[in-house]
Design an enzyme around this catalytic site. Structure first.
Site, mmCIF file in Angstrom:
data_model
loop_
_atom_site.group_PDB
_atom_site.id
_atom_site.type_symbol
_atom_site.label_atom_id
_atom_site.label_comp_id
_atom_site.label_asym_id
_atom_site.label_seq_id
_atom_site.Cartn_x
_atom_site.Cartn_y
_atom_site.Cartn_z
ATOM 1 N N PRO A 215 0.796 -1.233 0.000
ATOM 2 C CA PRO A 215 0.000 0.000 0.000
ATOM 3 C C PRO A 215 0.828 1.282 0.000
ATOM 4 C CG PRO A 215 -0.950 -1.605 1.503
ATOM 5 C CD PRO A 215 0.340 -2.186 1.021
ATOM 6 N N ASN A 216 1.964 1.279 0.684
ATOM 7 C CA ASN A 216 2.768 2.504 0.784
ATOM 8 C C ASN A 216 4.077 2.440 0.006
ATOM 9 O OD1 ASN A 216 1.114 4.077 2.717
ATOM 10 N ND2 ASN A 216 1.523 2.315 4.041
ATOM 11 N N SER B 81 6.898 1.577 -6.325
ATOM 12 C CA SER B 81 8.245 1.509 -6.900
ATOM 13 C C SER B 81 9.329 1.579 -5.823
ATOM 14 C CB SER B 81 8.439 2.649 -7.911
ATOM 15 O OG SER B 81 7.476 2.557 -8.941
ATOM 16 N N ILE C 267 -2.484 -7.273 -6.093
ATOM 17 C CA ILE C 267 -1.902 -8.563 -6.455
ATOM 18 C C ILE C 267 -2.870 -9.341 -7.345
ATOM 19 C CG2 ILE C 267 -0.887 -10.707 -5.613
ATOM 20 C CD1 ILE C 267 0.603 -8.057 -4.850
ATOM 21 N N GLY D 238 -20.435 8.005 -30.994
ATOM 22 C CA GLY D 238 -21.320 7.728 -29.863
ATOM 23 C C GLY D 238 -21.412 6.254 -29.540
ATOM 24 N N GLU E 261 3.410 -3.332 -13.369
ATOM 25 C CA GLU E 261 4.795 -3.811 -13.541
ATOM 26 C C GLU E 261 5.759 -2.677 -13.910
ATOM 27 O OE1 GLU E 261 5.573 -7.626 -15.241
ATOM 28 O OE2 GLU E 261 3.524 -8.292 -14.922
ATOM 29 N N THR F 222 5.386 1.821 -13.889
ATOM 30 C CA THR F 222 4.701 2.859 -14.659
ATOM 31 C C THR F 222 5.555 3.309 -15.841
ATOM 32 O OG1 THR F 222 5.677 4.611 -13.334
ATOM 33 C CG2 THR F 222 3.566 3.698 -12.556
ATOM 34 N N SER F 223 4.936 4.060 -16.727
ATOM 35 C CA SER F 223 5.688 4.626 -17.852
ATOM 36 C C SER F 223 6.847 5.485 -17.350
ATOM 37 C CB SER F 223 4.771 5.473 -18.747
ATOM 38 O OG SER F 223 3.844 4.656 -19.431
ATOM 39 N N GLU F 224 6.630 6.180 -16.240
ATOM 40 C CA GLU F 224 7.691 7.023 -15.689
ATOM 41 C C GLU F 224 8.877 6.165 -15.219
ATOM 42 O OE1 GLU F 224 4.026 9.172 -15.963
ATOM 43 O OE2 GLU F 224 4.461 7.268 -14.973
#
Length: 385
Positions: free
Chosen positions: A134-135, A138, A163, A346, A369, A371-373
């Site tokens: 949770p905290n 990365s 998970i 639409g 898995e 992020t893009s960063e």
């Protein structure tokens, strides 16, 4: 013909056969249920077991452990075909194969492989893999799930979140901190079976997309496991995880590629069928150029993804290439799904057409898995070494 050329042609033939088999299965066994599973957030264990019967849940596992013994090229092709129809099923197959199963295959002792791989490869058991908390996403070096040595056992306390198969998985590879926070070699990997006292499932996430792929917490409260459940050496957990994620990013690149191709193919057909002002909308330059750009981007994503798969099969370093493939393909998936909805107009905003689901599913690929960063961080560090 040279022996290497014969082997390469055989590999291509096998990959083509796998692709066709998965395509047929997806059309027959998955497509009729996509909307139902998505709306109910239903994880179809029976379909996963069918994938196991086809050899797709142990596609990278050697035959001696009950797997198909195939390569990453065949694996990528299988994920792509599943993701074209339902990204959620492609995600579950990818997580089962490249994370839990591959971690045991790569770092497990022989007795651990004999115990777990046959069940995972056949779909008798579904696998989970726990790193994220949770905290600490990365920031894995600061994880709060700890394992403390107690005689011949380890006692785990903490929680993992986001998970895949965190609730329904029969066995999980769990990375726990065994040293001080933010120090080197401070984590160790363990195999924990469902039913072990102190190991339970927590909240199941209510997600934007990929809703038929189960995502849940795993909770450990004084969970005691023997040292025989440890994977590799004490302190190697994070190093192992980085190696596993190299392959996992190829999986997410393949998942992204499949979603992008699915969205594009639906948009292409619709644009050719939809009539306005006496002609198909595909004849209007505004739409035709969208299709041209998507086709080009998808082809580039395909080349990056298969390049990474081929390097992995050759046993060569793949960290940069897998990060590039994952970064580019995931962002192409988001763009393809967005443009597909736009082409449908639409109708694309309704659940009566599949591009709405591709739109919701695609975003996960830029997050899961790494992020893009984080991919840009990995790539830039390797470029600047």
């Amino acid at each position: 013909m040279l022996t290497s050329e014969i082997v390469e042609n055989q590999a291509e033939d096998i990959a083509h056969l796998i692709t066709q088999t998965v395509r047929d299965f997806a059309v027959r066994q998955i497509a009729p249920h996509v909307r139902e599973w998505d709306e109910a957030q239903y994880f179809p264990l029976e379909t996963m077991r069918q994938l196991g019967e086809l050899g797709l849940l142990g596609i990278l596992v050697p035959e001696k452990f009950g797997g198909a013994g195939l390569n990453y090229r065949a694996y990528v092709g299988a994920i792509v075909e599943l993701a074209k129809v339902d990204g959620a099923i492609g995600l579950s197959m990818a997580a089962h194969n490249s994370l839990c199963t591959n971690h045991i295959l790569t770092f497990g002792k022989e007795e651990q492989k004999q115990r777990y791989l046959p069940k995972l490869a056949t779909g008798e058991w579904i696998g989970a893999w726990g790193l994220t908390e949770p905290n600490t996403g990365s920031d894995a070096g600061n994880m709060r799930t700890v394992a403390v040595r107690n005689g011949d056992d380890w006692v785990l306390n903490g929680a993992k979140n986001f998970i895949t198969h965190g609730k329904s998985g029969h066995v999980a590879v769990v990375i726990a901190r065994t040293g001080e926070p933010n120090t080197s070699r401070n984590a160790t990997a363990f195999v924990v079976e469902r039913g072990t006292p102190g190991f339970s499932a927590g909240k199941k996430e209510d997600k934007l997309g990929m809703r038929a792929s189960e995502t849940a917490e795993m909770i450990f409260q004084d969970c005691r496991i023997p040292d025989s459940q440890r994977l590799g050496e004490v302190g190697d957990g994070f190093v192992q995880s980085l190696k596993i994620l190299d392959g996992g990013r190829i999986s997410i690149a393949a998942l992204s590629l499949g979603i992008a191709m699915g969205a594009y193919e639906h948009a292409l057909r619709y644009a050719q069928e939809r009539q306005q002002f006496g002609q198909s909308i595909a004849r209007f330059q505004a739409i035709a150029f969208k299709l041209a750009d998507l086709a080009t981007s998808i082809e580039a994503a395909k080349l990056l993804t298969y390049q990474a798969a081929d390097l992995k099969d050759a046993g060569k370093p793949v960290t940069k290439e897998s990060a590039m493939a994952k970064l580019y393909a995931s962002e192409v998936a988001v763009k393809a799904a967005d443009e597909a909805v736009q082409i449908f107009g639409g109708y694309g905003y309704t659940k009566d057409f599949p591009v709405e689901k591709h739109y919701r599913d695609a975003k996960l690929c830029t997050i899961g898995e790494g992020t893009s960063e984080i991919q840009r961080l990995v790539i830039s560090r390797l470029l600047l070494q």
